[in-house]
Design a protein around this motif. Sequence first.
Motif, PDB file in Angstrom:
ATOM      1  N   LEU A   1      45.974 -54.033  23.473  1.00  0.00           N
ATOM      2  CA  LEU A   1      45.925 -52.985  22.462  1.00  0.00           C
ATOM      3  C   LEU A   1      45.996 -53.577  21.060  1.00  0.00           C
ATOM      4  CD1 LEU A   1      45.809 -49.955  21.926  1.00  0.00           C
ATOM      5  CD2 LEU A   1      48.316 -49.900  22.059  1.00  0.00           C
ATOM      6  N   GLN A   2      46.865 -54.518  20.822  1.00  0.00           N
ATOM      7  CA  GLN A   2      46.987 -55.141  19.510  1.00  0.00           C
ATOM      8  C   GLN A   2      45.700 -55.862  19.110  1.00  0.00           C
ATOM      9  OE1 GLN A   2      50.437 -57.644  19.688  1.00  0.00           O
ATOM     10  NE2 GLN A   2      51.893 -55.936  19.581  1.00  0.00           N
ATOM     11  N   SER A   3      45.153 -56.590  20.061  1.00  0.00           N
ATOM     12  CA  SER A   3      43.918 -57.316  19.757  1.00  0.00           C
ATOM     13  C   SER A   3      42.767 -56.351  19.464  1.00  0.00           C
ATOM     14  CB  SER A   3      43.544 -58.232  20.927  1.00  0.00           C
ATOM     15  OG  SER A   3      44.581 -59.157  21.189  1.00  0.00           O
ATOM     16  N   SER A   4      42.699 -55.261  20.229  1.00  0.00           N
ATOM     17  CA  SER A   4      41.618 -54.284  20.022  1.00  0.00           C
ATOM     18  C   SER A   4      41.734 -53.592  18.668  1.00  0.00           C
ATOM     19  CB  SER A   4      41.627 -53.245  21.149  1.00  0.00           C
ATOM     20  OG  SER A   4      41.437 -53.863  22.411  1.00  0.00           O
ATOM     21  N   LEU A   5      42.970 -53.177  18.292  1.00  0.00           N
ATOM     22  CA  LEU A   5      43.166 -52.511  17.010  1.00  0.00           C
ATOM     23  C   LEU A   5      42.866 -53.442  15.843  1.00  0.00           C
ATOM     24  CD1 LEU A   5      46.407 -50.418  17.686  1.00  0.00           C
ATOM     25  CD2 LEU A   5      44.050 -49.603  17.570  1.00  0.00           C
ATOM     26  N   LEU A   6      43.319 -54.689  15.942  1.00  0.00           N
ATOM     27  CA  LEU A   6      43.043 -55.640  14.875  1.00  0.00           C
ATOM     28  C   LEU A   6      41.546 -55.880  14.729  1.00  0.00           C
ATOM     29  CD1 LEU A   6      44.091 -57.601  12.758  1.00  0.00           C
ATOM     30  CD2 LEU A   6      44.270 -59.344  14.551  1.00  0.00           C
ATOM     31  N   LEU A   7      40.866 -56.061  15.852  1.00  0.00           N
ATOM     32  CA  LEU A   7      39.425 -56.275  15.820  1.00  0.00           C
ATOM     33  C   LEU A   7      38.703 -55.050  15.270  1.00  0.00           C
ATOM     34  CD1 LEU A   7      37.066 -58.146  16.507  1.00  0.00           C
ATOM     35  CD2 LEU A   7      37.028 -57.130  18.803  1.00  0.00           C
TER      36      LEU A   7
ATOM     37  N   LEU B   1      32.388 -42.653  10.965  1.00  0.00           N
ATOM     38  CA  LEU B   1      31.750 -42.612  12.288  1.00  0.00           C
ATOM     39  C   LEU B   1      32.073 -43.867  13.088  1.00  0.00           C
ATOM     40  CD1 LEU B   1      28.237 -41.108  11.446  1.00  0.00           C
ATOM     41  CD2 LEU B   1      30.117 -40.007  12.658  1.00  0.00           C
ATOM     42  N   TYR B   2      32.058 -45.033  12.414  1.00  0.00           N
ATOM     43  CA  TYR B   2      32.368 -46.259  13.138  1.00  0.00           C
ATOM     44  C   TYR B   2      33.816 -46.264  13.628  1.00  0.00           C
ATOM     45  CZ  TYR B   2      33.517 -51.051  14.190  1.00  0.00           C
ATOM     46  OH  TYR B   2      33.977 -52.172  14.818  1.00  0.00           O
TER      47      TYR B   2
ATOM     48  N   VAL C   1      36.382 -55.270  11.940  1.00  0.00           N
ATOM     49  CA  VAL C   1      34.977 -54.888  12.033  1.00  0.00           C
ATOM     50  C   VAL C   1      34.716 -53.594  11.262  1.00  0.00           C
ATOM     51  CG1 VAL C   1      33.098 -54.340  13.629  1.00  0.00           C
ATOM     52  CG2 VAL C   1      34.769 -56.075  14.238  1.00  0.00           C
ATOM     53  N   GLY C   2      35.717 -52.684  11.199  1.00  0.00           N
ATOM     54  CA  GLY C   2      35.564 -51.456  10.422  1.00  0.00           C
ATOM     55  C   GLY C   2      35.388 -51.737   8.941  1.00  0.00           C
TER      56      GLY C   2
END
Length: 403
Positions: free
Chosen positions: A99-105, A20-21, A109-110
């Motif tokens: 995009l790279q920063s968002s995916l890594l974060l 879900l996350y 966090v996942g």
Amino acid sequence: MRAMPRLSVRARLTLVYGSLYLVTSAVLVAVTYALTVRTMDNRFTRADDLSPEMMTRLRDLALRGNLSSEDGFAQLMALREEADRQLVRQKHDVLEQLLQSSLLLMLVVGALAVVIGYVVAGRMLRPLHRVTATARRLSESNLHERIALEGPQDEIKDLADTFDRMLDRLNRAFDTQRRFVANASHELRTPLTINRTVLEVALASRKNPPETKALADVLLGNTARHERLIDGLLTLARSERDLGTRVETPLPDVIRSALDQLGDQAADVDVEARLAPAVVTGDPVLLERCAVNLLENAVKYNVREGRVWVRTGVRGGEAFLRVVNTGRPVPSYETGTLFEPFRRLRADRTGSKDGAGLGLSIVRAVVCAHGGTVEAVPRPGGGLSVTVVLPLSAEPALEAAAT
């Protein structure tokens, strides 16, 4: 095809939390990316968003007055195309970095969310583990224990309270059964004992005619049969309950004691015993009753000058007891019913005055109470082979050498 291993509730809840996350984070990243693209498209289409270098070159062209000439127009178009390429490159660089920063974060966090979900699921399921542990620990001897779960009145506490109420009902039922067995034992045995005493006195008296003594002899045999029937029923009722005694018990010692109890019953058959070491945990009295019933069954339904083979040992990490006897051929389709109460072979066991049809039923009840299995198969040439398999003791006791 091998079945997939079943996941625990804790693992499934963790997967649900993590999934879900990740789905929510992916949607959030997609929406943020789309809004950023839209904002950048609106922002970088204005002329004042050109780089300082590009603005300086345009100002130089305007000061030289070449903007109105053909050559100046071409330079202006080239500058414009270069400015467009610069804007596109800047937008691409910014969006790629976003995009790279968002995916890594999202991944970091996942992973943290999965760990937190695993811990939270464990804390939420802890009361259920307590219920499970109590259910595994309970037996007839400790039905007085209760879960007594404390906390908010939620679904888990409702389950624990319902389980406690069920234990109350079971405890009352077992108490009622114990009292009934004790009362039945007394009420059924007492009149039979009185009848046997009266009949024995009648047989011993010289005043009674032969007809009376013959009748008393028949009644005495029926009384003895009824006593065996009652003893068998009471033993069956006791063996079908949970074990009250659990001690380390060597199977060879059990078989030797059972052979001693046969006495003259085995006078017409040849009994061969090969007793290899095997130690189980259970009630020695019930295990001895199981062995006696198997041996009596093998002797009683044998042929004259027949044979009985008794084996004990360890096979496949389990203890086994096998009793094989010669005798009349046994149909394979009837072996499955031999362990039912009051069931005998149609050929020679119906109406037998020597037994009540409870011997093998008691064997199965005792074996099941000890967590084992029992199987009967016809012996080629006649007779029966009965194999009892029991769990080995966790801490085997020292045992004398096999005889």
